[in-house]
Design an enzyme around this catalytic site. Structure first.
Site, mmCIF file in Angstrom:
data_model
loop_
_atom_site.group_PDB
_atom_site.id
_atom_site.type_symbol
_atom_site.label_atom_id
_atom_site.label_comp_id
_atom_site.label_asym_id
_atom_site.label_seq_id
_atom_site.Cartn_x
_atom_site.Cartn_y
_atom_site.Cartn_z
ATOM 1 C CB SER A 176 -2.648 9.221 138.357
ATOM 2 O OG SER A 176 -3.764 9.619 139.010
ATOM 3 C CD GLU A 190 -9.024 10.096 138.272
ATOM 4 O OE1 GLU A 190 -9.193 10.194 138.332
ATOM 5 O OE2 GLU A 190 -9.096 12.058 137.461
ATOM 6 C CE1 TYR A 217 -3.387 14.430 140.832
ATOM 7 C CE2 TYR A 217 -4.444 12.726 139.522
ATOM 8 C CZ TYR A 217 -3.189 13.197 140.864
ATOM 9 O OH TYR A 217 -3.253 12.183 141.507
HETATM 10 P P1 NAP Z 1 -1.025 12.645 149.715
HETATM 11 O O1 NAP Z 1 -1.356 11.797 150.731
HETATM 12 O O2 NAP Z 1 -2.221 13.565 149.465
HETATM 13 O O3 NAP Z 1 0.469 12.980 149.985
HETATM 14 C C1 NAP Z 1 0.790 14.429 149.283
HETATM 15 C C2 NAP Z 1 2.503 14.755 149.354
HETATM 16 O O4 NAP Z 1 3.116 15.734 148.900
HETATM 17 C C3 NAP Z 1 2.388 15.086 150.993
HETATM 18 O O5 NAP Z 1 3.687 15.161 151.412
HETATM 19 C C4 NAP Z 1 2.417 16.508 150.961
HETATM 20 O O6 NAP Z 1 2.732 17.893 151.665
HETATM 21 C C5 NAP Z 1 2.962 16.814 149.409
HETATM 22 N N1 NAP Z 1 3.273 18.353 148.968
HETATM 23 C C6 NAP Z 1 2.500 18.699 148.153
HETATM 24 N N2 NAP Z 1 2.423 20.130 147.726
HETATM 25 C C7 NAP Z 1 3.376 20.348 147.777
HETATM 26 C C8 NAP Z 1 4.441 21.513 147.353
HETATM 27 N N3 NAP Z 1 3.966 22.098 146.196
HETATM 28 N N4 NAP Z 1 5.781 21.556 147.629
HETATM 29 C C9 NAP Z 1 6.473 20.036 147.956
HETATM 30 N N5 NAP Z 1 5.511 18.829 148.734
HETATM 31 C C10 NAP Z 1 4.291 19.293 148.747
HETATM 32 O O7 NAP Z 1 -0.809 11.070 148.230
HETATM 33 P P2 NAP Z 1 -0.753 10.179 148.163
HETATM 34 O O8 NAP Z 1 -1.857 9.534 148.420
HETATM 35 O O9 NAP Z 1 0.130 10.005 148.866
HETATM 36 O O10 NAP Z 1 -0.312 10.159 147.200
HETATM 37 C C11 NAP Z 1 1.098 9.826 146.382
HETATM 38 C C12 NAP Z 1 1.740 10.287 145.182
HETATM 39 O O11 NAP Z 1 0.502 9.045 143.836
HETATM 40 C C13 NAP Z 1 1.165 12.004 145.006
HETATM 41 O O12 NAP Z 1 1.797 12.873 143.649
HETATM 42 C C14 NAP Z 1 -0.142 11.068 143.817
HETATM 43 O O13 NAP Z 1 -1.151 12.368 143.246
HETATM 44 C C15 NAP Z 1 0.332 9.847 143.320
HETATM 45 N N6 NAP Z 1 -0.711 9.170 142.908
HETATM 46 C C16 NAP Z 1 -1.509 8.198 144.343
HETATM 47 C C17 NAP Z 1 -2.809 7.424 144.527
HETATM 48 C C18 NAP Z 1 -3.464 6.479 145.172
HETATM 49 O O14 NAP Z 1 -4.455 6.074 144.758
HETATM 50 N N7 NAP Z 1 -3.586 7.157 146.659
HETATM 51 C C19 NAP Z 1 -2.891 6.887 142.078
HETATM 52 C C20 NAP Z 1 -1.949 7.003 141.870
HETATM 53 C C21 NAP Z 1 -1.291 8.139 141.776
HETATM 54 P P3 NAP Z 1 1.906 18.104 153.012
HETATM 55 O O15 NAP Z 1 1.625 16.999 154.181
HETATM 56 O O16 NAP Z 1 2.328 19.427 153.536
HETATM 57 O O17 NAP Z 1 0.435 18.224 152.538
HETATM 58 N N1 GDD Z 2 -13.541 12.130 147.147
HETATM 59 C C1 GDD Z 2 -14.782 11.460 146.687
HETATM 60 N N2 GDD Z 2 -16.118 11.956 148.004
HETATM 61 N N3 GDD Z 2 -15.451 11.165 146.125
HETATM 62 C C2 GDD Z 2 -17.060 10.603 146.333
HETATM 63 C C3 GDD Z 2 -17.577 10.931 146.707
HETATM 64 C C4 GDD Z 2 -16.816 11.730 148.145
HETATM 65 O O1 GDD Z 2 -18.535 11.916 148.809
HETATM 66 N N4 GDD Z 2 -18.474 10.288 146.064
HETATM 67 C C5 GDD Z 2 -18.200 9.634 145.493
HETATM 68 N N5 GDD Z 2 -17.541 9.898 145.247
HETATM 69 C C6 GDD Z 2 -16.452 8.883 143.887
HETATM 70 C C7 GDD Z 2 -15.714 9.655 142.947
HETATM 71 O O2 GDD Z 2 -16.656 11.036 142.376
HETATM 72 C C8 GDD Z 2 -14.764 9.306 142.089
HETATM 73 O O3 GDD Z 2 -15.385 9.103 141.179
HETATM 74 C C9 GDD Z 2 -14.471 8.079 143.554
HETATM 75 O O4 GDD Z 2 -15.761 7.919 144.474
HETATM 76 C C10 GDD Z 2 -13.196 7.977 143.629
HETATM 77 O O5 GDD Z 2 -12.679 9.531 144.276
HETATM 78 P P1 GDD Z 2 -11.812 9.807 145.326
HETATM 79 O O6 GDD Z 2 -11.517 8.694 146.663
HETATM 80 O O7 GDD Z 2 -11.278 10.952 145.533
HETATM 81 O O8 GDD Z 2 -10.514 9.432 144.278
HETATM 82 P P2 GDD Z 2 -9.949 9.877 142.955
HETATM 83 O O9 GDD Z 2 -9.883 8.633 141.880
HETATM 84 O O10 GDD Z 2 -10.557 10.802 142.169
HETATM 85 O O11 GDD Z 2 -8.762 9.993 142.729
HETATM 86 C C11 GDD Z 2 -7.461 9.426 143.773
HETATM 87 O O12 GDD Z 2 -6.884 8.297 142.928
HETATM 88 C C12 GDD Z 2 -5.742 9.027 141.563
HETATM 89 C C13 GDD Z 2 -6.080 7.845 140.706
HETATM 90 O O13 GDD Z 2 -6.889 6.803 140.153
HETATM 91 C C14 GDD Z 2 -6.340 10.459 144.149
HETATM 92 O O14 GDD Z 2 -5.438 9.733 144.852
HETATM 93 C C15 GDD Z 2 -5.713 10.520 142.694
HETATM 94 O O15 GDD Z 2 -4.262 10.980 143.482
HETATM 95 C C16 GDD Z 2 -5.056 9.553 142.207
HETATM 96 O O16 GDD Z 2 -4.180 9.748 140.847
#
Ligand code: NAP
Ligand code: GDD
Length: 329
Positions: A129, A131, A153
């Site tokens: 990520s 992050e 995280y």
């Molecule tokens: P998500 O929607 O939160 O999906 C997370 C998945 O992990 C869900 O299927 C959840 O199952 C499963 N899970 C959680 N705890 C588990 C456990 N103990 N054993 C087995 N499965 C478990 O996340 P996403 O946005 O699709 O992201 C996919 C991956 O990419 C994650 O690793 C995230 O950290 C990473 N990532 C995401 C982003 C982004 O912007 N979306 C960016 C960079 C990296 P349930 O459905 O049962 O909750």
């Molecule tokens: N969730 C949330 N809710 N975020 C808020 C809000 C609110 O009401 N208001 C402002 N934000 C700001 C957060 O403080 C953060 O700076 C930004 O919006 C994005 O927050 P999220 O959408 O919660 O995502 P994230 O950047 O913290 O994390 C996501 O992206 C990562 C990759 O950079 C997640 O998908 C992580 O799993 C992923 O790794």
């Protein structure tokens, strides 16, 4: 011809659902890890939304239970393993640091161990990520930018990232990491800011509420579409050599600007509805993320295809339809 076989952990999440759909379209036999839930009727909602729920073989298991992972790897013997499962919500990681470490950090090592022990021929993808860049050390982040995690995280993801590199170098596993910047879609969890905004816009437009409370409006993210990003994951596992890649759009936008796009799409003014609630601020913030996807473009031939304007419009439209039909995701 025997179809290629893939195993996805986190198949019920946003990326897992889009990746499963992408692989099915390419003739893969798709298997997913499913953690047991008392709400079994809703857990596959994203797969149902994409119309693929019946097309995936689901296996009972959990990232914290190595025995379940070894069993599933041994049974499925997949050509490709995508480790997408995680406690993925950054804000929750301060409330649940140990669980986040166990699932997001150690859980990835459990999957690596299961691959090494049960089926080392499999190619492995780790969901790293942006992050991990946290308190950014360079204005635009690439694979060479030093990491500085700012949340439990991010620290857990960094451990999983380096363990992926270590298993590649120690055991010769075909293990790659995608350092993905934020990617969103109509299947994004409602707790993440873009989806919270588009759901809020839909409610306000339909007269179901008047205000939307948000935290830090100045935070900037490099937002792309999840549908585009799962293709990059797959491309990494088609390369002869495993490697690490930044996946991003190369454009950074503030939460404020995303609000303007989403409210504007519905003919609303964000200034009339958005209120700042300090309880939504984080103990340590990642102020800005801005990725350089040059390596992914050069080596994988990958580029983001969806503009932020198109992404925001799609999310608002889907949330308007959901609210009209009283559907929830
Ligand atoms: P998500 O929607 O939160 O999906 C997370 C998945 O992990 C869900 O299927 C959840 O199952 C499963 N899970 C959680 N705890 C588990 C456990 N103990 N054993 C087995 N499965 C478990 O996340 P996403 O946005 O699709 O992201 C996919 C991956 O990419 C994650 O690793 C995230 O950290 C990473 N990532 C995401 C982003 C982004 O912007 N979306 C960016 C960079 C990296 P349930 O459905 O049962 O909750
Ligand atoms: N969730 C949330 N809710 N975020 C808020 C809000 C609110 O009401 N208001 C402002 N934000 C700001 C957060 O403080 C953060 O700076 C930004 O919006 C994005 O927050 P999220 O959408 O919660 O995502 P994230 O950047 O913290 O994390 C996501 O992206 C990562 C990759 O950079 C997640 O998908 C992580 O799993 C992923 O790794």
């Amino acid at each position: 011809m025997h179809a290629k076989c893939a195993l996805i952990t986190g198949v019920t999440g946003q990326d897992g659902a889009y990746l499963a759909s992408f692989l099915l379209e390419r003739g893969y036999e798709v298997h997913g890890l499913l953690r047991r839930s008392a709400s079994a009727d809703v857990v596959d909602a994203r797969l149902k939304w994409l119309g693929i729920a019946g097309k995936i073989t689901l296996h009972d298991g959990n990232l914290t239970d190595l025995s379940s992972l070894i069993r599933v790897l041994g049974e499925v013997r997949p050509a490709e393993v995508y480790n997408l499962a995680a406690q993925s919500f950054v804000k929750s990681s301060w409330q649940q640091p140990l669980l986040t470490g166990a699932v997001t950090g150690m859980g990835a090592v459990n999957v690596l161990e299961a691959v090494r022990i049960a089926y080392p021929e499999a190619r492995f993808y780790q969901a790293s990520s942006s992050e991990m860049f946290g308190l950014i050390q360079e204005p635009i982040q690439s694979e060479k930018t030093p990491f500085y995690p700012r949340s439990p995280y991010a620290a857990a993801k960094l451990y999983a990232h380096w363990m992926t590199v270590n298993y590649r170098e120690s055991f010769g596993l075909h293990a790659s990491s995608g350092i993905l910047f934020n990617h969103e879609s109509p299947l994004r969890g409602i707790e993440f800011v873009t989806r919270k905004i588009t759901d809020g816009v839909a409610r306000i437009k339909l007269g179901l509420s008047e205000t939307l409370a948000l935290g830090n409006l100045d935070a900037k993210r490099d937002w792309g579409h999840a549908r585009d990003y799962v293709k990059a994951m797959w491309l990494m596992l088609q390369q002869d050599e495993p490697d690490d890649y930044v996946v991003a759009t190369g454009r950074t936008t503030s939460v404020w600007e995303f609000c303007e796009l989403a409210f504007g799409h519905a003919g609303l003014r964000m200034e009339d509805h958005v209120v700042v609630d300090e309880r939504l601020l984080r103990p340590a913030e990642v102020d800005v993320l801005h990725g350089n996807p040059a390596k992914a473009k050069e080596k994988l031939g990958w580029a983001a295809e969806t503009s932020l304007e198109a992404l925001a419009a799609e999310m608002v439209e889907v949330d308007l339809e959901r609210q009209k039909r009283h559907e929830h995701l």
